[in-house]
Design a protein around this motif. Structure first.
Motif, PDB file in Angstrom:
ATOM      1  N   LEU A 417      29.632 -57.288 -24.264  1.00 16.63           N
ATOM      2  CA  LEU A 417      28.374 -56.529 -24.296  1.00 16.63           C
ATOM      3  C   LEU A 417      28.665 -55.029 -24.235  1.00 16.63           C
ATOM      4  CD1 LEU A 417      26.133 -58.654 -21.928  1.00 16.63           C
ATOM      5  CD2 LEU A 417      26.442 -58.820 -24.396  1.00 16.63           C
ATOM      6  N   LEU A 418      27.964 -54.292 -25.063  1.00 22.03           N
ATOM      7  CA  LEU A 418      28.162 -52.851 -25.119  1.00 22.03           C
ATOM      8  C   LEU A 418      26.895 -52.150 -24.643  1.00 22.03           C
ATOM      9  CD1 LEU A 418      29.825 -52.773 -28.658  1.00 22.03           C
ATOM     10  CD2 LEU A 418      30.992 -52.667 -26.455  1.00 22.03           C
ATOM     11  N   ALA A 419      27.068 -51.204 -23.738  1.00 25.98           N
ATOM     12  CA  ALA A 419      25.925 -50.438 -23.247  1.00 25.98           C
ATOM     13  C   ALA A 419      25.642 -49.315 -24.232  1.00 25.98           C
ATOM     14  CB  ALA A 419      26.221 -49.877 -21.871  1.00 25.98           C
ATOM     15  N   THR A 568      32.010 -55.433 -39.044  1.00 22.85           N
ATOM     16  CA  THR A 568      32.801 -56.615 -39.397  1.00 22.85           C
ATOM     17  C   THR A 568      34.177 -56.497 -38.737  1.00 22.85           C
ATOM     18  OG1 THR A 568      33.811 -55.591 -41.344  1.00 22.85           O
ATOM     19  CG2 THR A 568      31.727 -56.750 -41.688  1.00 22.85           C
ATOM     20  N   TYR A 569      34.443 -55.345 -38.106  1.00 24.76           N
ATOM     21  CA  TYR A 569      35.769 -55.116 -37.520  1.00 24.76           C
ATOM     22  C   TYR A 569      35.870 -55.759 -36.136  1.00 24.76           C
ATOM     23  CZ  TYR A 569      36.293 -51.437 -41.084  1.00 24.76           C
ATOM     24  OH  TYR A 569      36.377 -50.732 -42.256  1.00 24.76           O
ATOM     25  N   LEU A 575      35.641 -49.858 -31.734  1.00 20.87           N
ATOM     26  CA  LEU A 575      35.494 -48.796 -30.734  1.00 20.87           C
ATOM     27  C   LEU A 575      36.397 -47.608 -31.052  1.00 20.87           C
ATOM     28  CD1 LEU A 575      35.077 -50.897 -27.483  1.00 20.87           C
ATOM     29  CD2 LEU A 575      33.314 -49.706 -28.787  1.00 20.87           C
ATOM     30  N   GLN A 576      37.548 -47.929 -31.595  1.00 21.84           N
ATOM     31  CA  GLN A 576      38.468 -46.859 -32.002  1.00 21.84           C
ATOM     32  C   GLN A 576      37.795 -45.958 -33.044  1.00 21.84           C
ATOM     33  OE1 GLN A 576      41.898 -48.597 -33.788  1.00 21.84           O
ATOM     34  NE2 GLN A 576      43.141 -46.771 -33.544  1.00 21.84           N
TER      35      GLN A 576
END
Length: 583
Positions: A417-419, A568-569, A575-576
């Motif tokens: 999960l990403l905030a 799709t990554y 994130l990079q």
DNA sequence: GCCGTTTTCGGCCCGACTGTTTTCAGTCG
């Protein structure tokens, strides 16, 4: 009967009552019920069966009874009575910008305006400007909006077409004389706005017998699509009536044209081949193969599959979504067509909402739906404080939410999960949150939600300033358009794309069926400029999690491959890329 | 039309901004 059909009827009842000038709270109840039903994760019919519908806050006895009636008959008496009295076209008044409930009611009750044509006459005669509250600017707004609606008159967005197709499929399946059928034309090409629905039907034996059996079946299944057999030979006809091809023309869903091509098995795929592309694209095939008439082509390609037909033309198979553009024929001849992104290629969703702002469901339920979709990562991006009507989060609530997302992430297996936040881009291009808050977020989507009337120069500057912010990773729904309803704010997208390219900012394809923003024309330009695209759902409810399909449709029509789409990554690479502007 | 209750009707309804006027309608999600 799907929830959306019931929802549309309640929404229309609310609109008709508004135009009629009924007092507000009954209207609000219908609107609320329509919203609740369209967001339900379960079918209304099941909830009624289980006796659970009325336990939902906002749905009482009347709504349940009317829902039952709609499920049984395809409509309800109260709605039919209003339509009979006021006419269905009066609903168009509320689609105009510059006209709300009060003005629509005044126009209908005091001036007898029942459709856009009558309003147009009133505008031209200058009588509209005499109404109190309508000045020069509002006249201009109405005039522009009227022209926009007129250019889209009689069209339907893809999502609506697919709902209609679901009903038509049931009807066709009920006819024994049909072997198989397939969508063709606009809907097969997944056009965001369709002019008509076209279907190719393979007949069991005799074409004429199947034709009459199908007409019988359509005639006995009138609800809920108001299906009528039409004699209108002006309907979209890509191929002439031939000895081996018959057609049925229908009008469904308040006059939307449907063409059914009937043929024998040997012709099925060649008819599909001929009816799928635009005329412009079809002309390119003719240049390649030298066949001038469809009938000649049909005879030459009899008993062949589409793949074999392309083989014969000495070109690679062109996916239906690309059979609009003339250039794809040249690419196919050189075997240089892109490998299009697939629906299963998306690993995550980077733009979603929960009930922390204006979403219908709690974070845990939205996440559960994402896990069911087998996503690897999922960003929560609720609105920011300036989106007041959407219950946007202020700094304090956002910080709490970041903590909440991190905790839920630790407790949840199978998904990262990403905030995040969907931050409002303010008038001058600054954002709702300061950099020291933004830096704490995994995902920042920046979008315009206000002041749509700025000039093109101001709007372009506004969005570019947001793009230049190192913490902004994605620009959400970059044009603000609503398909068939609103053109979108004035903005120079070429400059926006150039700025996105320079700042390595991702542009969104928003999967909301009424947005699909950016559209293929600019997605292609973005790709050419090396800008990465995110295909997001902007889901505000569990059912809306499925709209990624519409987003992928646009990506495919834009000729995007998997590598052009950032979500799709794998998570590390994602994130990079998104965090590369941070120091 | 829904809800809630002090059981039979009163309360439901966000905010900032624009346009058009001087009090209010419309627009953003």
């Amino acid at each position: 009967m799907k929830n959306i059909e019931i929802s549309i009827i309640f929404k229309n009842i609310a609109k008709l009552l508004t135009i009629k000038g009924e007092p507000g709270f009954r209207i609000r109840s219908y609107e609320k019920a329509a919203d609740i039903i369209s967001d339900l994760a379960e079918d209304v019919s099941i909830l009624i069966e289980e006796g659970k519908l009325q336990s939902i806050s906002g749905i009482g006895k009347t709504i349940e009874e009317k829902s039952k009636e709609i499920l049984e008959t395809g409509t309800c008496q109260a709605y039919e009575k209003l339509i009979a009295e006021m006419g269905v076209e009066v609903l168009d008044l509320l689609n105009l910008k510059g006209i709300g409930g009060k003005t629509a009611s005044l126009l209908y009750n005091d001036f007898g305006i029942k459709n856009l044509n009558q309003l147009s006459d009133m505008l031209e005669s200058g009588k509209l400007q005499e109404i109190k509250g309508i000045g020069k600017k509002t006249m201009e707004t109405i005039s522009v909006s009227l022209e926009f609606l007129n250019t889209h008159k009689g069209t339907r967005i893809l999502a609506r077409c697919l709902d209609v197709v679901a009903h038509l499929s049931e009807i066709i399946n009920a006819c024994d004389a049909v072997n198989r059928f397939e969508l063709t034309g606009d809907v097969r090409r997944l056009e965001e706005i369709c002019q008509s629905i076209e279907i190719v039907v393979e007949c069991q034996d005799n074409i004429v017998e199947t034709q009459s059996a199908l007409i019988d079946t359509f005639s006995t299944h009138k609800q809920p699509l108001q299906t009528e057999i039409s004699n209108d030979e002006n309907c979209t006809d890509k191929i002439p009536s031939l000895e081996s091809i018959e057609k049925i023309h229908l009008l469904v869903d308040n006059g939307f044209p449907v063409t059914v091509y009937l043929c024998i098995a040997e012709d099925f795929e060649s008819v599909l081949f001929l009816t799928t592309p635009t005329n412009e694209h079809l002309a390119e095939y003719r240049n390649v193969c030298g066949q001038s008439e469809s009938s000649d082509f049909l005879i030459a390609s009899r008993d062949k599959t589409e793949t074999e037909i392309f083989d014969n033309l000495e070109m690679s198979f062109i996916p239906p979504e690309l059979r609009k553009y003339p250039d794809s024929v040249a690419l196919a001849c050189d075997d240089k067509l892109p490998v299009l992104i697939d629906y299963n290629d998306l690993r995550g969703d980077l733009h979603t909402h929960t009930d922390w702002s204006d979403g219908a469901h709690i974070m845990e339920d939205m996440v559960a739906a994402a896990i069911k979709r087998e996503l690897e990562y999922y960003a929560i991006t609720d609105h920011s404080v300036s989106s007041f009507v959407a219950n946007g989060l202020d700094q304090e609530r956002l910080l709490k939410q970041i903590e909440y997302v991190h905790r839920l992430d630790e407790e949840t297996d199978g998904i990262k999960l990403l905030a995040g936040s969907e931050v409002d881009i303010l008038r001058d291009g600054s954002l709702d949150f300061s950099d020291d808050i933004l830096v704490q977020l995994d995902i920042v989507v920046a979008s315009v939600h206000s002041l749509f009337t700025l000039s093109e120069t101001e709007m372009t500057k506004r969005v570019i300033r947001a793009i230049e912010n190192p913490y902004v990773m994605i620009i959400g729904h970059p044009t603000g358009r609503l398909l068939g309803r609103r053109k979108g704010y004035p903005i120079n997208l070429d400059e926006v794309i150039a700025a996105a390219s320079e700042n390595k900012t991702v542009l969104e394809i928003n999967g909301s069926p009424s947005r699909l923003d950016l559209g293929p024309e600019y997605v292609r330009k973005a790709k050419d400029a090396g800008v990465l695209i995110a295909v997001n759902t902007d889901a505000h409810s569990i059912p809306e999690s499925e709209r990624y399909r519409y987003g992928v449709n646009v990506a495919r029509r834009s000729g995007l491959s998997k590598g052009d789409v950032v979500n799709t990554y794998p998570i590390e690479k994602l994130l990079q890329i998104l965090h590369r502007n941070r120091n």
